[in-house]
Design an enzyme around this catalytic site. Sequence first.
Site, mmCIF file in Angstrom:
data_model
loop_
_atom_site.group_PDB
_atom_site.id
_atom_site.type_symbol
_atom_site.label_atom_id
_atom_site.label_comp_id
_atom_site.label_asym_id
_atom_site.label_seq_id
_atom_site.Cartn_x
_atom_site.Cartn_y
_atom_site.Cartn_z
ATOM 1 N N TYR A 19 -104.643 -92.196 -24.602
ATOM 2 C CA TYR A 19 -103.892 -93.427 -24.885
ATOM 3 C C TYR A 19 -104.888 -94.456 -25.444
ATOM 4 O O TYR A 19 -106.015 -94.562 -24.950
ATOM 5 C CB TYR A 19 -103.245 -93.909 -23.589
ATOM 6 C CG TYR A 19 -102.558 -95.233 -23.733
ATOM 7 C CD1 TYR A 19 -101.349 -95.334 -24.410
ATOM 8 C CD2 TYR A 19 -103.123 -96.392 -23.214
ATOM 9 C CE1 TYR A 19 -100.724 -96.557 -24.562
ATOM 10 C CE2 TYR A 19 -102.500 -97.610 -23.359
ATOM 11 C CZ TYR A 19 -101.300 -97.690 -24.043
ATOM 12 O OH TYR A 19 -100.691 -98.894 -24.190
ATOM 13 N N LYS A 22 -93.449 -97.091 -18.069
ATOM 14 C CA LYS A 22 -92.692 -96.131 -18.875
ATOM 15 C C LYS A 22 -91.560 -95.520 -18.047
ATOM 16 O O LYS A 22 -90.657 -96.232 -17.670
ATOM 17 C CB LYS A 22 -93.660 -95.094 -19.447
ATOM 18 C CG LYS A 22 -94.989 -95.691 -19.976
ATOM 19 C CD LYS A 22 -94.824 -96.535 -21.222
ATOM 20 C CE LYS A 22 -96.044 -97.347 -21.619
ATOM 21 N NZ LYS A 22 -97.310 -96.664 -21.725
ATOM 22 N N ASP A 36 -103.634 -88.442 -16.159
ATOM 23 C CA ASP A 36 -102.648 -89.469 -16.501
ATOM 24 C C ASP A 36 -101.303 -88.754 -16.620
ATOM 25 O O ASP A 36 -101.086 -87.965 -17.538
ATOM 26 C CB ASP A 36 -103.050 -90.144 -17.820
ATOM 27 C CG ASP A 36 -102.113 -91.289 -18.206
ATOM 28 O OD1 ASP A 36 -100.910 -91.218 -17.871
ATOM 29 O OD2 ASP A 36 -102.570 -92.241 -18.871
ATOM 30 N N ARG A 66 -102.494 -110.375 -2.940
ATOM 31 C CA ARG A 66 -103.436 -109.638 -3.795
ATOM 32 C C ARG A 66 -103.914 -108.361 -3.121
ATOM 33 O O ARG A 66 -104.299 -107.400 -3.783
ATOM 34 C CB ARG A 66 -104.634 -110.510 -4.211
ATOM 35 C CG ARG A 66 -105.676 -109.725 -5.025
ATOM 36 C CD ARG A 66 -106.505 -110.586 -5.958
ATOM 37 N NE ARG A 66 -107.024 -111.765 -5.321
ATOM 38 C CZ ARG A 66 -108.030 -111.778 -4.445
ATOM 39 N NH1 ARG A 66 -108.636 -110.667 -4.107
ATOM 40 N NH2 ARG A 66 -108.407 -112.920 -3.918
HETATM 41 C C1 LIG Z 1 -98.693 -97.027 -21.780
HETATM 42 C C2 LIG Z 1 -99.718 -96.067 -21.311
HETATM 43 C C3 LIG Z 1 -100.853 -96.489 -20.610
HETATM 44 C C4 LIG Z 1 -101.151 -97.953 -20.347
HETATM 45 O O1 LIG Z 1 -100.209 -98.510 -19.483
HETATM 46 P P1 LIG Z 1 -99.779 -100.078 -19.508
HETATM 47 O O2 LIG Z 1 -98.765 -100.137 -18.414
HETATM 48 O O3 LIG Z 1 -99.235 -100.369 -20.863
HETATM 49 O O4 LIG Z 1 -101.014 -100.850 -19.200
HETATM 50 C C5 LIG Z 1 -101.736 -95.520 -20.156
HETATM 51 N N1 LIG Z 1 -101.528 -94.216 -20.395
HETATM 52 C C6 LIG Z 1 -100.456 -93.770 -21.085
HETATM 53 C C7 LIG Z 1 -100.286 -92.316 -21.323
HETATM 54 C C8 LIG Z 1 -99.510 -94.679 -21.573
HETATM 55 O O5 LIG Z 1 -98.457 -94.242 -22.269
#
Ligand SMILES: *Cc1c(COP(=O)(O)O)cnc(C)c1O
Length: 392
Positions: A108, A202, A177, A55
Amino acid sequence: MARLRTLAVHAGQRPDRGTGALTTPIYQTSTFAYGGFDRGRRLFAGEEAGYVYTRVQNPTTRAFEEKLAALEGGEAAVAFASGMAAIAALVFTLLAPGDEIVYLGPLYGGTEGLFYDLGRRYGLVITDATDRSLSEAVGPATRMIYVETPANPTLRIHDLREVARVARARGVLSVADNTFATPVLTRPLELGIDLVVHSATKYLSGHGDVVAGAVVGPAALLEPIRAEGLRHLGGVLGPFEAFLLLRGMKTLPLRVMAHAQSAAKVAGFLRDHPAVRRVFYPGLPDHPGHAVAARQMAAFGGMVALDLGSEAAARAFLDGLTLFAQAVSLGDVDSLATHPYSTTHQLVDEAVRRRQGVTPGLVRLSVGLEDPDDLIEDLDRALARVVALEVD
Ligand SMILES: *Cc1c(COP(=O)(O)O)cnc(C)c1O
């Protein structure tokens, strides 16, 4: 320092000390033996560095953190079980009740829920500066400026240099982000942003088989995020997921540039098609963010949105696609298509949807790594159904 493609292959990786294994092994273990009473005491006193419990730190996960930090040009990174776990840990570690987050979105959906629902319940003040002057929106309680670029679903672009300039001038933290751009296209830290967050689910993974996240930036900011946000909230990335990410990221620069090339071709095809009302792609000169995108992105990314004018047209189009799967998420080798209005944004207030450009005819495409000519043929066949609809 090595260049991006070299870092993608080598950063974070060193031959295993025990076996010489070149690829970082999956250390699928929850705990690590101290090897003696006195070493246990030293590890817990912080007098000796070493692994104790997964962890807190794990060698496979650490290799992923080092590779991502190298690609973003950051001192360090902390991995999380998802993008949302990363963003939640960041917010709840660095902010306290009464602190304000000023953001440039659209955000998001998960992040918006975190800020407005949980964040406000714990005393945070949330301010949307998307369509306002950022420097006017920043006030005495502001502790953090949070920005997404390109942002869902119309690929809205924000100027990261400008965000960093305002944040520095006002003494507040800036967070970007970077999920859509990836460090291949934009490196926010080099533009003066303090911290970068990722949904590694992603493009970083790229293969649609992992849910993961990370925060990247200076070690001094990441230490509390690891010590509190990771250790106490507990959203830890598993070693197997870290291994899959390490594997995916070796080809990140190649994949992202190929996604962007195909997306540019797809955007050009869609722009010229009579059934398409509007195309949203930062690489098109008529995109409102084109000039800023050209300055801060090495290419314009793999995401394209299009407006077909009505929900009926969007339905005919989406149900006519065969190579694009109708599914959320993005950045996979497989092409994906979504209808935000009826799915991800179904419960969002109509006025907010309109403001964000989430119209009934809007479709978002994540352009995959199939042959772009096959993708265009697929889109062309699906668009013929829209044309037929209009003739009826
Ligand atoms: C998918 C996404 C998130 C969240 O990420 P998860 O891995 O699904 O928790 C945050 N910001 C953006 C821009 C995203 O596309």
